[in-house]
Design a protein around this motif. Structure first.
Motif: not given
Length: 149
Positions: A138, A141-142, A145
């Motif tokens: 997570q 992914n952050h 992004d």
């Protein structure tokens, strides 16, 4: 394994250069592993991407332009990919009712069946990320992004 050891480079100019090299190297490594996993099915990652995009809209057809907009690799020749999938019997091209110059693409029953098997191959490939906890995934992914943001 550390990127320094993988590419046999002791130092980098700075952490940003190291990050750029690390991202590119890691992406290429996972891409190669995925290509190898799909090879027995005579499907490229780009063709697999087209099949998954079409599955997301199934049973509705999609235009080539709509597929292209959703592709992971924006440089892919979507028309050529669709033609190869058509030759394999996995998709069909239908004259678009709204625009006679355009074609709509939809999965065939064989395409849906083939995609079921390919999704299992992809799931096995995704297990390579299991060295990360769900929280780490997570966070990564952050951060990815944020880099693209």
């Amino acid at each position: 394994m550390r990127i320094e050891d993988e590419i046999k480079q002791a130092t980098f100019e700075n952490e940003y250069q190291k990050l750029a090299v690390n991202l590119l190297y890691t992406q290429k490594r996972f891409e190669t592993l995925f290509e190898q996993a799909l090879a027995p099915y005579s499907i490229s990652p780009e063709q697999f991407n087209v099949l998954r995009i079409l599955k997301g809209k199934h049973p509705k057809p999609m235009g080539i332009k709509d597929i292209q907009e959703r592709m992971l690799n924006k440089m892919s020749n979507t028309s050529r990919l669709v033609e190869k999938l058509k030759q394999k019997g996995l998709v069909e091209r239908i004259a678009c009712e709204r625009d006679r110059r355009a074609v709509d693409v939809t999965l065939t029953p064989e395409g849906i069946e083939h995609l079921t098997v390919l999704n299992e191959v992809a799931a096995t490939n995704h297990r390579r990320f299991a060295s990360l906890s769900e929280k780490e995934a997570q966070t990564l992914n952050h951060l990815l992004d944020k880099l693209r943001g």
